[in-house]
Motif scaffolding. Structure first.
Motif, PDB file in Angstrom:
ATOM      1  N   ALA A 234      -4.390  12.467  12.530  1.00  0.00           N
ATOM      2  CA  ALA A 234      -5.640  12.405  11.773  1.00  0.00           C
ATOM      3  C   ALA A 234      -5.752  11.072  11.032  1.00  0.00           C
ATOM      4  CB  ALA A 234      -5.718  13.566  10.787  1.00  0.00           C
ATOM      5  N   LEU A 235      -4.647  10.622  10.459  1.00  0.00           N
ATOM      6  CA  LEU A 235      -4.635   9.340   9.756  1.00  0.00           C
ATOM      7  C   LEU A 235      -5.009   8.197  10.694  1.00  0.00           C
ATOM      8  CD1 LEU A 235      -3.910   7.545   7.310  1.00  0.00           C
ATOM      9  CD2 LEU A 235      -1.530   7.600   8.082  1.00  0.00           C
ATOM     10  N   CYS A 236      -4.432   8.170  11.880  1.00  0.00           N
ATOM     11  CA  CYS A 236      -4.724   7.105  12.846  1.00  0.00           C
ATOM     12  C   CYS A 236      -6.195   7.106  13.247  1.00  0.00           C
ATOM     13  CB  CYS A 236      -3.830   7.246  14.080  1.00  0.00           C
ATOM     14  SG  CYS A 236      -2.082   6.941  13.763  1.00  0.00           S
ATOM     15  N   ARG A 237      -6.746   8.278  13.468  1.00  0.00           N
ATOM     16  CA  ARG A 237      -8.163   8.352  13.857  1.00  0.00           C
ATOM     17  C   ARG A 237      -9.070   7.859  12.734  1.00  0.00           C
ATOM     18  NH1 ARG A 237      -9.064  13.966  17.301  1.00  0.00           N
ATOM     19  NH2 ARG A 237      -7.200  13.785  18.617  1.00  0.00           N
ATOM     20  N   LEU A 238      -8.735   8.197  11.502  1.00  0.00           N
ATOM     21  CA  LEU A 238      -9.557   7.765  10.367  1.00  0.00           C
ATOM     22  C   LEU A 238      -9.486   6.253  10.191  1.00  0.00           C
ATOM     23  CD1 LEU A 238      -8.651  10.610   7.862  1.00  0.00           C
ATOM     24  CD2 LEU A 238     -10.882  10.220   8.910  1.00  0.00           C
ATOM     25  N   ILE A 239      -8.323   5.671  10.414  1.00  0.00           N
ATOM     26  CA  ILE A 239      -8.200   4.218  10.336  1.00  0.00           C
ATOM     27  C   ILE A 239      -9.031   3.560  11.423  1.00  0.00           C
ATOM     28  CG2 ILE A 239      -6.596   2.270  10.567  1.00  0.00           C
ATOM     29  CD1 ILE A 239      -4.419   4.145   9.397  1.00  0.00           C
ATOM     30  N   ILE A 241     -11.640   4.711  13.118  1.00  0.00           N
ATOM     31  CA  ILE A 241     -13.094   4.931  13.095  1.00  0.00           C
ATOM     32  C   ILE A 241     -13.766   4.156  11.963  1.00  0.00           C
ATOM     33  CG2 ILE A 241     -13.320   6.941  11.562  1.00  0.00           C
ATOM     34  CD1 ILE A 241     -15.108   8.178  13.796  1.00  0.00           C
ATOM     35  N   ASN A 242     -12.981   3.713  10.983  1.00  0.00           N
ATOM     36  CA  ASN A 242     -13.537   2.970   9.848  1.00  0.00           C
ATOM     37  C   ASN A 242     -13.233   1.487  10.016  1.00  0.00           C
ATOM     38  OD1 ASN A 242     -14.618   5.022   7.751  1.00  0.00           O
ATOM     39  ND2 ASN A 242     -12.643   5.887   8.363  1.00  0.00           N
ATOM     40  N   ASP A 243     -14.208   0.742  10.518  1.00  0.00           N
ATOM     41  CA  ASP A 243     -14.022  -0.683  10.741  1.00  0.00           C
ATOM     42  C   ASP A 243     -13.743  -1.384   9.411  1.00  0.00           C
ATOM     43  OD1 ASP A 243     -13.994  -2.977  12.386  1.00  0.00           O
ATOM     44  OD2 ASP A 243     -16.013  -3.506  11.724  1.00  0.00           O
ATOM     45  N   GLY A 244     -12.724  -2.227   9.389  1.00  0.00           N
ATOM     46  CA  GLY A 244     -12.376  -2.920   8.157  1.00  0.00           C
ATOM     47  C   GLY A 244     -11.603  -2.057   7.175  1.00  0.00           C
ATOM     48  N   PHE A 245     -10.942  -1.031   7.679  1.00  0.00           N
ATOM     49  CA  PHE A 245     -10.139  -0.148   6.823  1.00  0.00           C
ATOM     50  C   PHE A 245      -9.132  -0.980   6.026  1.00  0.00           C
ATOM     51  CE2 PHE A 245      -6.553   2.459   5.702  1.00  0.00           C
ATOM     52  CZ  PHE A 245      -7.089   3.698   5.407  1.00  0.00           C
ATOM     53  N   TYR A 246      -9.103  -0.757   4.711  1.00  0.00           N
ATOM     54  CA  TYR A 246      -8.193  -1.489   3.826  1.00  0.00           C
ATOM     55  C   TYR A 246      -7.820  -0.540   2.704  1.00  0.00           C
ATOM     56  CZ  TYR A 246      -6.653  -5.310   0.686  1.00  0.00           C
ATOM     57  OH  TYR A 246      -5.923  -6.143  -0.139  1.00  0.00           O
ATOM     58  N   GLY A 247      -6.669   0.115   2.844  1.00  0.00           N
ATOM     59  CA  GLY A 247      -6.431   1.201   1.913  1.00  0.00           C
ATOM     60  C   GLY A 247      -4.986   1.517   1.591  1.00  0.00           C
ATOM     61  N   LEU A 248      -4.849   2.417   0.620  1.00  0.00           N
ATOM     62  CA  LEU A 248      -3.568   2.966   0.189  1.00  0.00           C
ATOM     63  C   LEU A 248      -3.411   4.368   0.755  1.00  0.00           C
ATOM     64  CD1 LEU A 248      -3.460   1.972  -3.598  1.00  0.00           C
ATOM     65  CD2 LEU A 248      -1.786   1.282  -1.887  1.00  0.00           C
ATOM     66  N   VAL A 249      -2.233   4.649   1.278  1.00  0.00           N
ATOM     67  CA  VAL A 249      -1.895   5.983   1.767  1.00  0.00           C
ATOM     68  C   VAL A 249      -0.796   6.513   0.855  1.00  0.00           C
ATOM     69  CG1 VAL A 249      -1.027   7.348   3.692  1.00  0.00           C
ATOM     70  CG2 VAL A 249      -2.512   5.364   4.134  1.00  0.00           C
ATOM     71  N   PHE A 250      -1.089   7.596   0.123  1.00  0.00           N
ATOM     72  CA  PHE A 250      -0.135   8.104  -0.872  1.00  0.00           C
ATOM     73  C   PHE A 250       0.733   9.230  -0.308  1.00  0.00           C
ATOM     74  CE2 PHE A 250      -2.902   6.043  -3.984  1.00  0.00           C
ATOM     75  CZ  PHE A 250      -1.953   5.523  -4.863  1.00  0.00           C
ATOM     76  N   CYS A 251       2.031   9.093  -0.542  1.00  0.00           N
ATOM     77  CA  CYS A 251       2.995  10.138  -0.197  1.00  0.00           C
ATOM     78  C   CYS A 251       3.778  10.504  -1.458  1.00  0.00           C
ATOM     79  CB  CYS A 251       3.959   9.654   0.878  1.00  0.00           C
ATOM     80  SG  CYS A 251       3.148   9.179   2.408  1.00  0.00           S
ATOM     81  N   ASN A 292      -3.566 -10.534   0.742  1.00  0.00           N
ATOM     82  CA  ASN A 292      -4.055 -11.550   1.667  1.00  0.00           C
ATOM     83  C   ASN A 292      -4.539 -10.960   2.988  1.00  0.00           C
ATOM     84  OD1 ASN A 292      -3.393 -13.516  -0.195  1.00  0.00           O
ATOM     85  ND2 ASN A 292      -1.414 -13.995   0.716  1.00  0.00           N
ATOM     86  N   ARG A 293      -4.541  -9.624   3.073  1.00  0.00           N
ATOM     87  CA  ARG A 293      -5.006  -8.877   4.248  1.00  0.00           C
ATOM     88  C   ARG A 293      -4.131  -9.089   5.484  1.00  0.00           C
ATOM     89  NH1 ARG A 293     -10.277  -6.680   3.684  1.00  0.00           N
ATOM     90  NH2 ARG A 293     -10.810  -6.775   1.487  1.00  0.00           N
ATOM     91  N   ARG A 294      -2.913  -9.613   5.287  1.00  0.00           N
ATOM     92  CA  ARG A 294      -1.974  -9.629   6.415  1.00  0.00           C
ATOM     93  C   ARG A 294      -1.482  -8.211   6.678  1.00  0.00           C
ATOM     94  NH1 ARG A 294       2.367 -13.777   4.573  1.00  0.00           N
ATOM     95  NH2 ARG A 294       3.382 -13.105   6.519  1.00  0.00           N
ATOM     96  N   LEU A 295      -1.555  -7.370   5.680  1.00  0.00           N
ATOM     97  CA  LEU A 295      -1.387  -5.928   5.804  1.00  0.00           C
ATOM     98  C   LEU A 295      -2.703  -5.299   5.378  1.00  0.00           C
ATOM     99  CD1 LEU A 295       2.031  -5.419   3.959  1.00  0.00           C
ATOM    100  CD2 LEU A 295       1.698  -5.417   6.431  1.00  0.00           C
ATOM    101  N   ASN A 296      -3.154  -4.287   6.086  1.00  0.00           N
ATOM    102  CA  ASN A 296      -4.364  -3.593   5.624  1.00  0.00           C
ATOM    103  C   ASN A 296      -4.078  -2.135   5.260  1.00  0.00           C
ATOM    104  OD1 ASN A 296      -4.108  -3.074   8.533  1.00  0.00           O
ATOM    105  ND2 ASN A 296      -6.011  -1.944   8.301  1.00  0.00           N
ATOM    106  N   ILE A 297      -2.810  -1.720   5.401  1.00  0.00           N
ATOM    107  CA  ILE A 297      -2.428  -0.357   5.040  1.00  0.00           C
ATOM    108  C   ILE A 297      -1.126  -0.416   4.247  1.00  0.00           C
ATOM    109  CG2 ILE A 297      -1.908   1.968   5.878  1.00  0.00           C
ATOM    110  CD1 ILE A 297      -3.165   1.002   8.595  1.00  0.00           C
ATOM    111  N   LEU A 298      -1.140   0.191   3.071  1.00  0.00           N
ATOM    112  CA  LEU A 298       0.053   0.259   2.239  1.00  0.00           C
ATOM    113  C   LEU A 298       0.357   1.724   1.978  1.00  0.00           C
ATOM    114  CD1 LEU A 298       1.827  -1.961   1.089  1.00  0.00           C
ATOM    115  CD2 LEU A 298       0.561  -1.806  -1.054  1.00  0.00           C
ATOM    116  N   VAL A 299       1.548   2.161   2.384  1.00  0.00           N
ATOM    117  CA  VAL A 299       1.969   3.550   2.194  1.00  0.00           C
ATOM    118  C   VAL A 299       2.863   3.581   0.962  1.00  0.00           C
ATOM    119  CG1 VAL A 299       2.966   5.581   3.291  1.00  0.00           C
ATOM    120  CG2 VAL A 299       1.943   3.788   4.714  1.00  0.00           C
TER     121      VAL A 299
END
Length: 541
Positions: A234-239, A241-251, A292-299
């Protein structure tokens, strides 16, 4: 408050209005509405109760920058922060707000040598952003003078109290002049902070902005009902489908941040983990790449994410449900900042549903239940976004530097063939429905027909991505291997192959080991920690 629905109503300069427009800031946040007019008048001190992410840096930064002189010969403003990370963030934000104004902003914090900072101070500074300990160091050495400042900002005062910096703060106060304007920001107002304010402030106004108000205004809240096994897909699909996804994933745990970021990396996403096991240098390096957007996902875990203030985040995803309603508010409040709309998504398992309902009642928010995007929806969205992005590049002429290469490709091939080949090179098989697993797929599988494998050979043995297919084919005796998504690191590699061929490879390499581990195995077969360590080592190599 409704009077100030635009930055233009604050009487700001054209330079500042242009800066704000370029940053995409059109509507002031509640804290900015309350603070900016007071600071522009310059009559009273301010105590502001506001969480990180409410836009408070711009709230004090905009009017201070507006009112500073360009020809000053001494420090005009001092901003105190509890950590060097926050000192850097604040200084970077202030730098982005100054526009064409000829003022100098200088961060001073531990971790840099005193000598290098002294050299920077010799060039002069209008705004100093520093940690208490390092400011005290410079005061004792006579490197800075604070007896003629116009503004003193104490940012995240409660954190300074928690970290034991209040005595240092008091000492700094004693080295400043009386006729300055003071601003104190704190998420909570414990008694020592209030006493500090009462002793050192002149007539002051108290301003409070709740995180709940900001969330309601700027954050869309969505939740998905999922089993634990369905979350990653589900996480992969949400990333996707959302062009320009830039977010935090909390665990909730360190091990989860490592495992999920590892799996995202294996699927080709620019992701990394942020948790308490990292050194300060590692943490700062990861955050720098993220900003710097070299990463767009931070867990990240809740503790590790403290102090992160990135206003451009498009999404916050609660991969794991937080422990309490307050943590929920803090998490989702990290998007929808500085007047920009954001989306907060929560994954809720059947066992979590009752606790999640309690959170929503406490917060009093409207949270929409949605279905996870279908594979067709994801592919259609990615295709649409790609076409729009190409149209934008054509419209803006950003392709000019590659026209020569384009013409060379077209010399020997039909245009549609070249475009199709470029699409294949760019997307591989990710626009095929079979690329996406079923939501209940096993974590080691890419889908019902493909499997991700770990191979214990990498750069140290002189292997390159293009060598992997022949190497595996020759060693296994399988001549028609269909290998995709090859990633080669220092001492290991990852490949994706059809399930039947994966079973054959596992069988053919069953007796082959390297350093007491199978030479070929399922990528997520209890090796997350070691793989993560090796991956980090390869990045440093």
């Amino acid at each position: 408050m409704t009077k100030f629905n635009s930055f233009k109503t604050f009487g700001l300069s054209q330079n500042m209005l242009k800066v704000l427009e370029n940053k995409g800031f059109f509507k002031p946040t509640p804290i900015q509405v309350r603070v900016i007019p007071f600071l522009m008048k310059g009559e009273r001190d301010i105590i502001g109760q506001a969480q990180t992410g409410t836009g408070k840096t711009a709230a004090f930064g905009i009017p201070i920058i507006e009112k500073l002189k360009e020809d000053a010969t001494s420090i005009q403003a001092l901003v105190l922060t509890p950590t060097r990370e926050l000192a850097l963030q604040v200084s970077e934000e202030l730098e982005s707000l100054r526009g064409d104004k000829n003022i100098r902003i200088l961060p001073l914090y531990g971790g840099q040598t005193i000598r290098s900072q002294l050299k920077a101070l010799t060039f002069g500074a209008d705004i100093v952003v520093g940690t208490p300990g390092r400011i005290i160091d410079h005061l004792k050495r006579g490197n800075i003078e604070l007896d003629s400042i116009s503004y003193l900002v104490l940012d995240e005062a409660d954190e300074m109290l928690n970290m034991g910096f209040i005595e240092d703060v008091k000492e700094i106060f004693r080295n400043t002049n009386e006729n300055k304007q003071m601003l104190l920001f704190s998420a909570t107002m414990p008694t020592p902070i209030l006493k500090l304010a009462k002793k050192h402030m002149r007539n002051h106004d108290y301003i409070s902005v709740s995180q709940e108000d900001l969330i309601a205004e700027f954050t869309d809240q969505i939740w998905f009902e999922l089993t634990e096994e369905q979350k990653f897909e589900a996480l992969c699909r949400l990333i996707d489908i959302n062009d320009g996804f830039y977010g935090l994933v909390f665990c909730n745990t360190k091990s989860d941040t490592i495992a999920i970021s590892q799996k995202l990396g294996e699927r080709g996403y620019a992701a990394d983990a942020l948790n308490g096991d990292l050194t300060q240098d590692q943490r700062e390096n990861i955050l720098k790449k993220f900003r710097n957007r070299r990463l767009n996902i931070l867990v990240a875990t809740d503790v590790a994410a403290r102090g992160i203030d990135v206003v451009e985040l498009t999404h916050v995803i609660n991969y794991s449900l937080p422990q309490d309603a307050e943590s929920y508010i803090h998490r989702i409040g990290r998007t929808g900042r500085a007047g920009k709309q954001g989306t907060a998504i929560t994954f809720v398992t059947p066992t979590d549903s009752q606790r999640f309902e309690s959170f929503i009642r406490t917060v009093g928010a409207e949270v929409e239940l949605k279905k996870v995007p279908s594979v067709k929806d994801v592919i259609n969205s990615r295709t649409k976004n790609f076409k729009e992005n190409i149209a934008h590049i054509i419209k803006t002429g950003e392709y000019q530097d590659l026209l020569k290469l384009a013409n060379e490709l077209l010399e020997n091939h039909h245009p549609s063939v070249v475009v199709a080949a470029l699409l294949k090179y760019s997307f591989q098989d990710t626009l095929k429905e079979e690329h996406y697993p079923e939501l209940d797929a096993d974590s080691s599988k890419i889908d019902d027909g493909k499997v991700r494998l770990f191979v214990a050979i990498g750069n140290y043995e002189g292997i390159a991505p293009e060598n992997i297919p022949n190497f595996l084919s020759n060693r296994s005796g399988i001549s028609d291997l269909k290998i995709e998504n090859i990633e080669v690191f220092s001492s290991f590699s990852f490949v994706t192959v059809p399930k039947k061929q994966a079973d054959l490879l596992l069988e053919r390499f069953a007796d082959m080991h390297k350093r007491n581990r199978p030479f070929v195995e399922l990528a997520m077969n209890n090796n997350v920690r070691e793989n993560r360590k090796n991956k980090n080592m390869s990045r440093r190599a």
